[in-house]
Motif scaffolding. Structure first.
Motif, PDB file in Angstrom:
ATOM      1  N   ASP A  43       0.842  -1.193   0.000  1.00 41.88           N
ATOM      2  CA  ASP A  43       0.000   0.000   0.000  1.00 41.88           C
ATOM      3  C   ASP A  43       0.881   1.248   0.000  1.00 41.88           C
ATOM      4  O   ASP A  43       2.046   1.184  -0.373  1.00 41.88           O
ATOM      5  CB  ASP A  43      -0.925  -0.017   1.216  1.00 41.88           C
ATOM      6  CG  ASP A  43      -1.846  -1.233   1.232  1.00 41.88           C
ATOM      7  OD1 ASP A  43      -2.567  -1.419   0.240  1.00 41.88           O
ATOM      8  OD2 ASP A  43      -1.818  -1.998   2.223  1.00 41.88           O
ATOM      9  N   ALA A  44       0.296   2.357   0.428  1.00 40.88           N
ATOM     10  CA  ALA A  44       1.053   3.603   0.534  1.00 40.88           C
ATOM     11  C   ALA A  44       1.861   3.572   1.832  1.00 40.88           C
ATOM     12  O   ALA A  44       1.292   3.625   2.923  1.00 40.88           O
ATOM     13  CB  ALA A  44       0.110   4.794   0.518  1.00 40.88           C
ATOM     14  N   TYR A  93       5.902   7.811  -6.507  1.00 41.43           N
ATOM     15  CA  TYR A  93       6.472   8.094  -5.194  1.00 41.43           C
ATOM     16  C   TYR A  93       6.354   9.579  -4.894  1.00 41.43           C
ATOM     17  O   TYR A  93       6.769  10.418  -5.700  1.00 41.43           O
ATOM     18  CB  TYR A  93       7.933   7.636  -5.128  1.00 41.43           C
ATOM     19  CG  TYR A  93       8.042   6.138  -5.244  1.00 41.43           C
ATOM     20  CD1 TYR A  93       7.841   5.319  -4.137  1.00 41.43           C
ATOM     21  CD2 TYR A  93       8.272   5.539  -6.476  1.00 41.43           C
ATOM     22  CE1 TYR A  93       7.883   3.941  -4.253  1.00 41.43           C
ATOM     23  CE2 TYR A  93       8.314   4.153  -6.607  1.00 41.43           C
ATOM     24  CZ  TYR A  93       8.117   3.365  -5.484  1.00 41.43           C
ATOM     25  OH  TYR A  93       8.139   2.000  -5.595  1.00 41.43           O
ATOM     26  N   CYS A 136       3.827   1.939  -9.462  1.00 36.75           N
ATOM     27  CA  CYS A 136       3.683   2.927  -8.384  1.00 36.75           C
ATOM     28  C   CYS A 136       4.389   4.221  -8.739  1.00 36.75           C
ATOM     29  O   CYS A 136       5.373   4.232  -9.485  1.00 36.75           O
ATOM     30  CB  CYS A 136       4.306   2.409  -7.089  1.00 36.75           C
ATOM     31  SG  CYS A 136       3.339   1.138  -6.266  1.00 36.75           S
ATOM     32  N   THR A 167       7.190   8.394  -0.038  1.00 39.48           N
ATOM     33  CA  THR A 167       6.041   7.520   0.216  1.00 39.48           C
ATOM     34  C   THR A 167       5.504   6.965  -1.092  1.00 39.48           C
ATOM     35  O   THR A 167       5.338   7.697  -2.066  1.00 39.48           O
ATOM     36  CB  THR A 167       4.924   8.302   0.942  1.00 39.48           C
ATOM     37  OG1 THR A 167       5.433   8.808   2.175  1.00 39.48           O
ATOM     38  CG2 THR A 167       3.722   7.407   1.221  1.00 39.48           C
ATOM     39  N   SER A 168       5.234   5.677  -1.108  1.00 36.23           N
ATOM     40  CA  SER A 168       4.722   5.040  -2.319  1.00 36.23           C
ATOM     41  C   SER A 168       3.291   5.490  -2.600  1.00 36.23           C
ATOM     42  O   SER A 168       2.504   5.743  -1.683  1.00 36.23           O
ATOM     43  CB  SER A 168       4.770   3.517  -2.178  1.00 36.23           C
ATOM     44  OG  SER A 168       3.989   3.093  -1.070  1.00 36.23           O
ATOM     45  N   VAL A 169       2.967   5.578  -3.887  1.00 36.15           N
ATOM     46  CA  VAL A 169       1.629   5.942  -4.343  1.00 36.15           C
ATOM     47  C   VAL A 169       1.209   4.902  -5.383  1.00 36.15           C
ATOM     48  O   VAL A 169       1.622   4.975  -6.540  1.00 36.15           O
ATOM     49  CB  VAL A 169       1.604   7.353  -4.973  1.00 36.15           C
ATOM     50  CG1 VAL A 169       0.184   7.722  -5.412  1.00 36.15           C
ATOM     51  CG2 VAL A 169       2.162   8.396  -4.003  1.00 36.15           C
TER      52      VAL A 169
END
Length: 295
Positions: free
Chosen positions: A182-183, A205, A203, A191-193
């Motif tokens: 997830d995020a 970031y 993803c 932070t991952s998106v």
């Protein structure tokens, strides 16, 4: 006698995001045909490129260093030796930026197509190009590219260039790989998106510091001149074209509404830009060169 330049300057560009420094590094560019674009007639795609002074479908390939909290990460590794001779320039641009690959402690991937992950490992020797790095990638990416059933259903080119390449590139990092679902914060200030569709684990970031932010959105677009005004246009190498288009439209709406600074792997180098609404579509505004480097 004045010496005439015979080579371009290094593809290196620095951008401050609060206390974080993001360095764009060019891996080069890829040339291709318009036939890989879907939901648009090739003649229309060619006309749109010609109208924007583009002789054809030329795709920039960008990578990004992240200097944060005294640590160093790299988002994407470029194309290595797998694709055209106009790419695979990451290592020489790391050197030009004064960066030793051994000092990179985290390599973060948006996904595992060869223009993003094929610079992890030397395929001839199996040697890691980033010997001290932990590899970070969405769990769906490893699951998909390691899936023998999915590989068997792919055509020969995809089996070799996508599945086999991904497997041999990540293999040396098997004991230093971290996945997420997830995020989550994958590196200080990063932070991952999840932006799935182009691939199952694709993803972006979000980099945030000091009230400033940058969304590195991965492969939300491949051909800015066509896909920004026509976000319904997909690519033959989208794993799920319908989801990719929906994700693109949703992301466009978000960054235009939020006036969010973005960077992309296939936005023309150095890849920093804003998106604004124009009529019924969108317009991309590349960020001007900042000679002051935030000073």
């Amino acid at each position: 006698m004045v010496q005439v330049p015979s080579a371009q300057v290094p593809g290196v560009y620095h951008r401050r995001i609060g206390d974080i420094v993001v360095t764009a590094l060019s891996d080069g560019y890829l040339d291709g045909t318009v036939e890989v674009m879907q939901n648009i007639a090739p003649a229309d795609a060619t006309r749109m490129l010609t109208d924007r002074f583009r002789p054809g479908r030329r795709t920039s390939v960008n990578c990004y260093l992240v200097h944060a909290a005294g640590r160093l990460a790299l988002i994407e590794t470029g194309s290595g030796d797998y694709l055209q001779p106009t790419v695979g320039k990451l290592q020489q641009n790391l050197k030009a930026a004064g960066v030793n690959p051994a000092d990179i402690e985290t390599v973060i991937l948006t996904h595992m197509h060869p223009d993003h992950s094929a610079g992890l490992t030397n395929p001839r020797t199996g040697e890691k190009f980033f010997p001290n790095a932990e590899l970070v990638v969405h769990e769906n990416e490893l699951r998909h590219w390691q899936d023998d059933g999915a590989m068997g259903r792919a055509d020969e080119r995809a089996r070799t260039l996508y599945f086999q390449c991904a497997r041999e590139q990540v293999a040396p990092y098997h004991n230093r790989t971290r996945t997420f679902a997830d995020a989550v914060e994958v590196f200080p200030g990063v932070t991952s998106v999840p932006l799935h569709g182009h691939t199952p684990g694709h993803c972006g970031y979000m980099i945030a510091s000091g009230g400033q932010s940058l969304l590195i959105w991965g492969d939300i677009i491949h051909v800015p001149e066509v896909q920004v005004p026509r976000p319904e246009v997909t690519m033959a190498f989208d794993t799920d074209p319908q989801q990719a288009a929906a994700t693109r439209k949703r992301t466009f709406d978000r960054v235009a509404t939020d006036r969010q600074l973005i960077a992309g792997m296939h936005v023309h180098f150095p890849g920093f830009a804003h998106l604004v609404r124009q009529d019924d579509g969108y317009l991309m505004l590349p960020e001007p060169w900042d000679q002051a480097f935030g000073g």
